[in-house]
Design an enzyme around this catalytic site. Structure first.
Site, short mmCIF file in Angstrom:
data_model
loop_
_atom_site.label_atom_id
_atom_site.label_comp_id
_atom_site.label_asym_id
_atom_site.label_seq_id
_atom_site.Cartn_x
_atom_site.Cartn_y
_atom_site.Cartn_z
CG ASP A 405 -1.79 1.19 1.35
OD1 ASP A 405 -2.61 1.39 0.42
OD2 ASP A 405 -1.69 1.94 2.34
CD GLU A 458 -2.39 2.54 -3.43
OE1 GLU A 458 -3.37 3.26 -3.59
OE2 GLU A 458 -1.83 2.39 -2.33
#
Length: 729
Positions: A405, A458
């Protein structure tokens, strides 16, 4: 009553300030003989029992009424194994003395942990079941180099920090204590007197299980057994294979209909796995399940990095969910959050009174967007903690990949900061060199220890080399989310078709950088929260047009180069924005309530997945320019796009999309090869609740030049639709 230990030392124990308990407690050789000293607050009598003969050896003298005992053992000239018969008033019990055991951490582990290079630190730190000298118990270890005293507290010692102070290893900063007879499931924490003489109660950073919020204790749990990686699972992650990911938040995919409570891991597995299999997805991606205190973070602010959240059950339950997915041929990816952590007092923040896990300077260590703290990637022990965690999830639970993330927030020191709010690196640049090195190292470890595990980033900027191997100067990820494609195409789909001709490039721009990285095309949870609405509400037009737009968009996405990711609910065009506190609106699949629109989209996604997996042209050459060619890229007046996808063996699929509500009959497209082109998918089919315009099963190439091609086909392109045409060999 003979006091063999200075009163000041005894007072330090009861004040909770003594930092070297093994120097005093347990069995010691003195000039008077073998001496045993015991700290047992509120005990009345203590008798030493020889474990070999089971006979009483000596009764210890109570030298401090608060519970400090000692005595010289008569006729003893060497150490021996013993236990204690302890009287609490009239009641007595047999106890092991934790302070009779020698240090259990070996020199190599201690050295590797001190260096921050231990491959699997979770095998040493935390709470581990062990048997020592034929005594079963739990060995507790915690890294807190600046603490003045650390104790294990829990429901096995009345949460009393005086009872079980730990042994300190100065070389590594690790505190250690073996506690006999501590059982599975018992609660514990570490009580610290920090560097500022403040008392802190901390959860175990390496705990394998933890309490559900608002409670914050760690829970004794066995280290999960290793799950071997299989060739089948490894192959399913490769760039020349079809990867269609279903992104799931376990707390809101489905809930108990009677009380809106969460389902547990086993209940979720029983419903989720067959559904994903039926829908044709190849992978499940789980939003973070490391234990976290705030439901509204969806798991993206974890504190128990090694503990599967107890919201849905036990670590074993989570492991069974993954096993059931594998049994159905589905790989599982976990969202992993090594970028920041919340500042809750029981967590990592100021762990031993210093900025141990986080950067000390708020310009480096505080994330103002999320009110969280940023890991100090330059500290070897912290890097070890995080890299070890990545290996732990994959190796111990059998996960097939990690999606990391917020990578951009990690690798840029000025991320979401204004001038003067950030600290440059040693060269004056904005890159966080320590974070970059950490990511390279972690991906190298995963690739070396568990080849075939997918690492997905990401990463929302154009940072170069995200999916290049570390040895070639890259970060070492296998895939990167294509946020640019997602943003551009969604902006296009929001437009009224009248205006799309002026923004034609938003649907094509991604091809300019398509082969710079290995991409995943994400329609994730981030696009259906925070007032953004659902995907269906982003589409322009009336109800018919909204659903036709979405179907056409999905058809375009599944054919475009890159692996696919769809957040739960998007597969049936959920009408409202995602709410983590409620189940998805499954009732919309009842045609009486959903009008057939939602079930039509669901059938389309199922068929897209099936077609995608069965047609090698749609996935084999995602990362190779030979697998894609624009056939019509400049028809902005009609908002039509056409491209060819090709496989390694030369299989061909022509993809045509019309993003206006006007049918394009006899639309001519130049093609590379003569022959018949079979219509294998049409998003305008009545089966999907479309208007049912099409090509009667196939079109035939003619020797009519078009777009520089000697051959061409004449296609009926339905309104707001995408059509797949496969060359018959």
């Amino acid at each position: 009553m003979k006091k063999l230990v200075a009163q000041s030392v005894i007072d330090a124990f009861f004040d909770g300030t003594h930092s070297d308990p093994f120097a005093v407690l347990g069995m010691h050789e003195t000039h008077n003989g073998i001496e045993i000293r015991v700290l047992l607050p509120e005990a009345h009598r203590v008798i030493v029992i020889d474990k070999e003969t089971h006979k009483a050896v000596v009764e210890l003298e109570l030298v401090d009424e608060r519970g400090f005992f000692n005595a010289i053992v008569p006729k003893a000239n060497q150490f021996f194994a013993y236990e204690l018969q302890v009287y609490w008033g009239k009641e007595s019990q047999i106890l092991e003395d934790p302070y009779r055991f020698h240090p259990m951490i070996n020199e190599l582990d201690n050295w590797l942990l001190a260096e921050g290079s231990h491959l699997r630190p979770y095998e040493v730190l935390g709470a581990h079941f062990v048997e020592y000298d034929n005594v079963a118990g739990v060995n507790f270890r915690v890294w807190a180099p600046n603490a003045k005293r650390v104790s294990v507290v829990g429901d096995f010692n009345y949460w009393d920090g005086r009872r079980h102070p730990m042994r300190f290893h100065p070389a590594s900063g690790i505190w250690e204590l073996f506690l006999p007879k501590v059982a599975l499931g018992q609660l514990y924490k570490f009580e610290l007197i920090d560097s500022n003489n403040q008392l802190r109660l901390k959860a175990d950073p390496y705990a394998f299980a933890a309490q559900l919020r608002p409670d914050t204790a760690s829970q004794v749990s066995a280290l999960p057994e290793i799950v071997e990686m299989t060739e089948k699972r490894r192959a399913a992650n490769q760039s020349d294979k079809p990867i269609s990911i279903y992104e799931v938040h376990l707390g809101s995919w489905r809930r108990n209909l009677e009380n809106n409570f969460w389902l547990d891991y086993d209940e979720i597995a029983d419903e989720l796995i067959p559904y994903v299999k039926e829908m044709g997805f190849t992978h499940i991606e789980l939003l973070p399940i490391s234990e976290y205190p705030f439901d509204g973070s969806w798991g993206y602010q974890p504190l128990g990095l090694y503990a599967p959240t107890s919201r849905f059950g036990t670590p074993d339950g989570f492991k069974r969910l993954i096993e059931k997915a594998h049994e159905s041929g589905i790989n599982v990816i976990l969202d992993w959050v090594p970028g920041h952590f919340p500042s809750d007092t029981h967590g990592l923040a100021a762990f031993d009174g210093t900025s141990l896990y986080e950067y000390a300077d708020p310009k480096e260590g505080y994330h103002q967007d999320w009110n969280t703290l940023i890991y100090n990637y330059g500290r070897h022990e912290v890097k070890n903690y995080l890299s070890g965690n990545a290996l732990y999830w994959v190796e111990r639970f059998g996960l097939d990949g990690l999606r990391v993330d917020a990578v951009a927030s990690m690798i840029y020191r000025d991320y979401s900061r204004r001038d003067g709010e950030w600290v440059p690196n040693q060269y004056g640049g904005r890159e966080n060199l320590e974070a970059i090195e950490f990511l390279k190292h972690t991906n190298y470890v995963l690739g070396t220890e568990l080849p075939g595990v997918a690492a997905i980033a990401e990463e929302s900027t154009s940072f170069p080399g995200v999916t290049l191997p570390p040895e070639h100067g890259g970060l070492g990820f296998h895939y990167k989310w294509n946020m640019g494609w997602m943003n551009d195409t969604l902006e296009y789909m929001k437009l009224d078709p009248v205006y799309r001709q002026y923004h034609h490039g938003k649907m094509t721009f991604a091809m300019l950088y398509q082969y710079s990285e290995n991409f995943v095309l994400p329609l994730s949870h981030d696009e259906v929260v925070h007032g953004k609405g659902s995907l269906i509400t982003k589409m322009s037009g009336d109800t018919w047009q909204k659903f036709a737009n979405l179907r056409a968009y999905y058809g375009y996405m599944w054919a475009f180069p890159g692996k696919k990711l769809l957040f739960m609910g998007n597969e049936f065009a959920q009408g409202r924005e995602w709410n983590y506190q409620e189940s998805l609106d499954w009732f919309l699949l009842d045609d009486g309530q959903g009008g057939g629109w939602h079930s039509g989209v669901q059938r389309l996604v199922k068929d897209l997945n099936k077609t995608y997996q069965n047609q090698t042209a749609l996935f084999e050459l995602d990362t190779n320019p030979q697998g894609f060619e624009w056939l019509v890229v400049d028809d902005n007046q009609n908002s039509v796009f056409a491209f060819e996808r090709r496989s390694k063996s030369g299989e061909v699929i022509i993809v045509v999309s019309n993003f206006t509500p006007v049918p394009r009959d006899n639309y001519r497209i130049g093609v590379n090869e003569p022959g018949k082109y079979e219509e294998i998918l049409n998003t305008d089919s009545a089966y999907y609740k479309g208007s049912n315009l099409g090509n009667y099963g196939e079109v035939i190439a003619e020797e009519i030049e078009n777009h520089g091609k000697a051959q061409s086909i004449s296609v009926m392109v339905p309104p707001l639709a995408t059509v797949y045409l496969r060359l018959k060999k």
